[in-house]
Scaffold this active site. Sequence first.
Site, mmCIF file in Angstrom:
data_model
loop_
_atom_site.group_PDB
_atom_site.id
_atom_site.type_symbol
_atom_site.label_atom_id
_atom_site.label_comp_id
_atom_site.label_asym_id
_atom_site.label_seq_id
_atom_site.Cartn_x
_atom_site.Cartn_y
_atom_site.Cartn_z
ATOM 1 N N CYS A 268 10.351 4.805 -1.628
ATOM 2 C CA CYS A 268 9.560 4.346 -0.314
ATOM 3 C C CYS A 268 9.259 3.086 -0.071
ATOM 4 O O CYS A 268 9.993 2.214 0.578
ATOM 5 C CB CYS A 268 8.487 5.310 0.069
ATOM 6 S SG CYS A 268 8.847 7.112 0.422
ATOM 7 N N LYS B 148 6.901 5.394 9.978
ATOM 8 C CA LYS B 148 7.260 5.463 8.559
ATOM 9 C C LYS B 148 7.337 4.281 8.135
ATOM 10 O O LYS B 148 6.932 4.078 6.775
ATOM 11 C CB LYS B 148 8.234 6.615 8.299
ATOM 12 C CG LYS B 148 8.601 6.905 6.779
ATOM 13 C CD LYS B 148 7.340 7.164 5.912
ATOM 14 C CE LYS B 148 7.872 7.697 4.623
ATOM 15 N NZ LYS B 148 7.078 8.181 3.662
ATOM 16 N N PHE C 71 7.709 5.184 -11.648
ATOM 17 C CA PHE C 71 7.182 4.187 -10.701
ATOM 18 C C PHE C 71 5.708 4.319 -10.376
ATOM 19 O O PHE C 71 5.277 3.268 -9.768
ATOM 20 C CB PHE C 71 8.065 4.213 -9.352
ATOM 21 C CG PHE C 71 7.696 5.289 -8.594
ATOM 22 C CD1 PHE C 71 6.669 5.008 -7.669
ATOM 23 C CD2 PHE C 71 8.564 6.523 -8.436
ATOM 24 C CE1 PHE C 71 6.437 5.843 -6.653
ATOM 25 C CE2 PHE C 71 7.998 7.288 -7.478
ATOM 26 C CZ PHE C 71 7.055 7.182 -6.613
ATOM 27 N N LYS C 72 5.160 5.289 -10.992
ATOM 28 C CA LYS C 72 3.531 5.420 -10.618
ATOM 29 C C LYS C 72 3.036 6.294 -11.731
ATOM 30 O O LYS C 72 4.041 6.932 -12.432
ATOM 31 C CB LYS C 72 3.368 5.837 -9.457
ATOM 32 C CG LYS C 72 3.778 7.343 -8.943
ATOM 33 C CD LYS C 72 3.175 7.771 -7.615
ATOM 34 C CE LYS C 72 1.762 7.439 -7.298
ATOM 35 N NZ LYS C 72 0.892 8.789 -8.263
#
Length: 420
Positions: free
Chosen positions: A266, A212, A330-331
Site C-alpha cells: 500500500c 484510499k 515489511f512490518k
Amino acid sequence: MSFTTISVIGLGYIGLPTAAAFASRQKQVIGVDINQHAVDIINRGEIHIVEPALGNVVKMAVEGGFLRATTTPVEADAYLIAVPTPFKGDHDPDMAYVEAAAKSIAPVLKKGALVILESTSPVGATEQMAGWLAGMRTDLTFPQQAGEQADVNIAYCPERVLPGQVMVELIKNDRVIGGMTPVCSARASALYKIFLEGECVVTNSRTAEMCKLTENSFRDVNIAFANELSLICAEQGINVWELIRLANRHPRVNILQPGPGVGGHCIAVDPWFIVAQNPQQARLIRTAREVNDGKPHWVVDQVKAAVTDCLAATDKRASEVKIACFGLAFKPNIDDLRESPAMGIAQSIARWHSGETLVVEPNIRQLPKKLDGLCTLAKLDAALAAADVLVMLVDHDEFKAIPGDAVHQRYVVDTKGVWR
C-alpha cells in the site's frame, strides 16, 4: 435483492479475511484464487498466510460449510475483487490483475449482481472495470449505461486495515463506499453491514478511489520526514530517536519513527498512482517516495562502514566476517514480504559481501527466491552467536526481547532504534 452467495476474487492478505468475515455470519462464501496450492490449503480449513485470529475463523467457516475455495468463478449475488495492483517499471499502475478478475466473473454475472472493487486503484479504475464487464456482457446493463436502473451494480470500497490486526479492523473500522450510483452505494453498504460494526460512509467511486490513495500518501509523506530526519541526525551526531521523543512532547507535534525505508503493497505503491496521473501537481508526494526509496541505499552504506570498522579492529579477512540481518517482512510480526525494504537491503548486502550473510525471519520457513542461494536463513540464537555485524531491519517482538548485552559488543546497524 438479498445476498445469499458471496464470491471473493483473490484470497490473499485482504481477500481471505474478507471471505472469512462474511462466512462467519453464516453466508455462503466462495473464494476464488488462481493459486491451486492456496485453494487446497483453505479447503482443508487452514490458512496460507500469517494473520492473528484468521486461522480459527477460516477453520470454523470451512467446517461449518460456509466457506469453500476454487480456481474458477461461479454464479453469486455479490463479487468482491481483491487482487494485486502493482506498478510497472515506469511507476504507472498495472491493472492487469483487476482486468483478469473482471473478465473471469463476466460469464457468470446475472441480473441483480453487485460487483465491488476493493483493490487499491488509480482514479477511474472502477469505471474502467465497468467498461470491461459491459464489453463482455452486452445482454446486461451497467451503471454507466442505465444509471439507477442498471442490471448490475458496481462500487469501489477500499480496505483500510493494518496487517496483524486485520480481523479486528475489518469489522471495527469505518468503510468508504463509492458507488457508481446511489443505488450501487446503498447495495454495497448493505453487503458490508453483514459483518461491519463501523460506519459505511458513502461517496462516489472516483472520490473513494482517491481517498484510499490519499490516506497512504499522507502516511508516506510523514514517514519520509522521519527518514530524512534520521539522515540529518546521522550527519550531526544526534540520536534521532531521542530527538523525536523530545520533539513529540510538543502538544502539536507527532513525528513518526524512522526505519530502513517503506514497504508493503500500500504505502510503498499507492502514492505513485497519484504521481502517474498528476505528475506536475504531485511534487511533494513524488519527493517523499524518492526519500523513502533512497533510505535502503543509505542503510547498506552504513553496513559497509560497520564491516570496515570490524576489519580494522580484528585480524579477520572480509570473507570471514559474518553479517546477520534481522527481519525481512515489511512490518513487525507478520510474514508479508511485499515491497519490503528489508528484502532489498539483505539482497544488496549479500551481493556485495564476500562473507556469509545470515537472515533471521521468524515468520517464514524458507527464503524467498530472490534471496535463495545468496543468504542463509538462520535461527535467532545461532545468528547472535555467529555474526560479527548485526543489522536490525524489522522490530519483531522476538528481536525486541534480545538483551542489550547480546549486542553491545558487536558492530551494529540499528534502523529501528531497538538496541539504542
